[in-house]
Design a protein around this motif. Structure first.
Motif, PDB file in Angstrom:
ATOM      1  N   THR A  46      30.434  41.786  41.309  1.00 50.14           N
ATOM      2  CA  THR A  46      29.441  42.827  41.602  1.00 50.14           C
ATOM      3  C   THR A  46      30.109  44.165  41.885  1.00 50.14           C
ATOM      4  OG1 THR A  46      29.379  42.310  43.982  1.00 50.14           O
ATOM      5  CG2 THR A  46      27.849  41.117  42.546  1.00 50.14           C
ATOM      6  N   TRP A  47      31.400  44.131  42.164  1.00 52.98           N
ATOM      7  CA  TRP A  47      32.159  45.377  42.309  1.00 52.98           C
ATOM      8  C   TRP A  47      32.542  45.956  40.952  1.00 52.98           C
ATOM      9  CZ3 TRP A  47      36.301  46.366  46.591  1.00 52.98           C
ATOM     10  CH2 TRP A  47      35.642  46.540  47.815  1.00 52.98           C
ATOM     11  N   THR A  48      32.496  45.133  39.921  1.00 50.49           N
ATOM     12  CA  THR A  48      32.780  45.642  38.582  1.00 50.49           C
ATOM     13  C   THR A  48      31.507  46.082  37.868  1.00 50.49           C
ATOM     14  OG1 THR A  48      32.647  43.421  37.598  1.00 50.49           O
ATOM     15  CG2 THR A  48      34.805  44.167  38.355  1.00 50.49           C
ATOM     16  N   ARG A  49      30.404  45.390  38.141  1.00 48.60           N
ATOM     17  CA  ARG A  49      29.102  45.744  37.571  1.00 48.60           C
ATOM     18  C   ARG A  49      28.035  45.529  38.636  1.00 48.60           C
ATOM     19  NH1 ARG A  49      27.929  45.727  32.062  1.00 48.60           N
ATOM     20  NH2 ARG A  49      29.537  46.894  30.968  1.00 48.60           N
ATOM     21  N   ASP A  50      27.383  46.590  39.068  1.00 48.75           N
ATOM     22  CA  ASP A  50      26.381  46.435  40.122  1.00 48.75           C
ATOM     23  C   ASP A  50      25.179  45.622  39.660  1.00 48.75           C
ATOM     24  OD1 ASP A  50      25.450  48.309  38.372  1.00 48.75           O
ATOM     25  OD2 ASP A  50      25.024  49.853  39.863  1.00 48.75           O
TER      26      ASP A  50
ATOM     27  N   ALA B 297      41.404  54.669  39.299  1.00 51.24           N
ATOM     28  CA  ALA B 297      42.539  53.811  39.657  1.00 51.24           C
ATOM     29  C   ALA B 297      43.711  54.611  40.207  1.00 51.24           C
ATOM     30  CB  ALA B 297      42.984  53.004  38.434  1.00 51.24           C
ATOM     31  N   GLU B 298      43.954  55.773  39.648  1.00 49.95           N
ATOM     32  CA  GLU B 298      45.116  56.558  40.079  1.00 49.95           C
ATOM     33  C   GLU B 298      45.033  56.989  41.545  1.00 49.95           C
ATOM     34  OE1 GLU B 298      45.315  59.634  37.183  1.00 49.95           O
ATOM     35  OE2 GLU B 298      46.296  58.364  35.666  1.00 49.95           O
TER      36      GLU B 298
ATOM     37  N   TYR C 297      36.784  47.352  38.835  1.00 55.48           N
ATOM     38  CA  TYR C 297      37.680  47.435  37.677  1.00 55.48           C
ATOM     39  C   TYR C 297      38.840  48.398  37.910  1.00 55.48           C
ATOM     40  CZ  TYR C 297      39.070  47.046  32.809  1.00 55.48           C
ATOM     41  OH  TYR C 297      39.775  46.795  31.652  1.00 55.48           O
ATOM     42  N   PRO C 298      38.631  49.549  38.555  1.00 58.19           N
ATOM     43  CA  PRO C 298      39.787  50.385  38.897  1.00 58.19           C
ATOM     44  C   PRO C 298      40.819  49.658  39.755  1.00 58.19           C
ATOM     45  CG  PRO C 298      37.789  51.674  39.067  1.00 58.19           C
ATOM     46  CD  PRO C 298      37.360  50.264  38.818  1.00 58.19           C
ATOM     47  N   LEU C 299      40.381  48.744  40.619  1.00 55.48           N
ATOM     48  CA  LEU C 299      41.339  47.960  41.406  1.00 55.48           C
ATOM     49  C   LEU C 299      42.179  47.064  40.503  1.00 55.48           C
ATOM     50  CD1 LEU C 299      39.196  46.960  44.520  1.00 55.48           C
ATOM     51  CD2 LEU C 299      41.293  48.324  44.544  1.00 55.48           C
ATOM     52  N   VAL C 300      41.555  46.502  39.466  1.00 57.28           N
ATOM     53  CA  VAL C 300      42.309  45.690  38.503  1.00 57.28           C
ATOM     54  C   VAL C 300      43.347  46.552  37.794  1.00 57.28           C
ATOM     55  CG1 VAL C 300      42.139  44.327  36.386  1.00 57.28           C
ATOM     56  CG2 VAL C 300      40.424  44.057  38.180  1.00 57.28           C
TER      57      VAL C 300
END
Length: 228
Positions: free
Chosen positions: A191-195, A50-51, A81-84
């Protein structure tokens, strides 16, 4: 929209659901207040992704395969999830973890509303409805919504999409084109959080086909028999 969905059911069911939410939400917020967001060993990887997203989008730059690490972080971890986390950090750099948890709780409430409406529309008794909601409490979505992990958000998005489509198929509500596109976006983001979500794409596809081909009443009766 969600309040109209709740008001469409009987007063008795609506009151029971209000009591249920009145018990679950304060407990979730109390856990967040007392112990704070739960950090797991895998949390550091999401934060490390995320950083760079906030640092001039370095996470999306070409990877240095020669001088970089043998296992590049941005290859073996999805950006959802990093985007969240990055979005929450934009709101508050100090309290981004708590903001993320509150967002995860909100998604759970949305999913619970949809589950409640669907099972109520299928004619379940108040005891059966409460049993279904109680089982949902033990799902990954609710169990991990205080954690800085992708489990809760992925599970919530999965349930929101699936139960929205079930509700459309059985006649709870009519899904518009804009609503369908919104669900498509939510599924894509999941699907971007869990493939692993890619492998379950057949589920919404089948529900879309069921909602478009069969009559709402007939599908509702078949589904209620399966769930009985």
């Amino acid at each position: 929209m969600f309040w109209r969905i709740i008001l469409a059911v009987s007063t008795r069911n609506r009151r029971a659901f209000a009591y249920f939410l009145g018990a679950v939400i304060p407990v979730k917020l109390a856990v967040l207040y007392l112990i704070g967001p739960t950090i797991w060993p895998d949390t550091a990887g999401y934060i490390a992704f995320a950083e760079p997203i906030l640092d001039r989008a370095k996470a999306f730059r070409p990877i240095d395969w020669i001088g970089g690490p043998p296992a590049p972080l941005f290859v073996f971890r999805l950006p959802g999830y990093p985007l969240v986390l990055a979005g929450a950090e934009l709101l508050s750099a100090e309290n981004y973890a708590s903001i993320t948890v509150i967002f995860q709780i909100f998604l759970n409430v949305v999913a619970l509303i949809l589950v409640f409406k669907v099972v109520a529309h299928l004619g379940f008794s108040i005891g059966q409805i409460m049993a279904v909601l109680a089982l949902y409490v033990f799902s990954d979505s609710l169990l991990f919504d205080n954690s800085i992990l992708s489990d809760s958000i992925y599970s919530s998005l999965f349930n929101i999409v699936v139960f929205s489509l079930i509700g459309h198929a059985i006649g709870c509500w009519r899904l518009t084109l804009l609503g369908g596109l919104g669900l498509g976006f939510l599924w894509g983001f999941s699907t971007w959080t869990r493939d692993s979500g890619i492998y379950f794409t057949y589920v919404p596809v089948l529900l879309i086909l069921a909602g478009s081909r069969g009559s709402a009443g007939g599908f509702a009766r078949r589904l209620s028999l399966l769930c009985a």
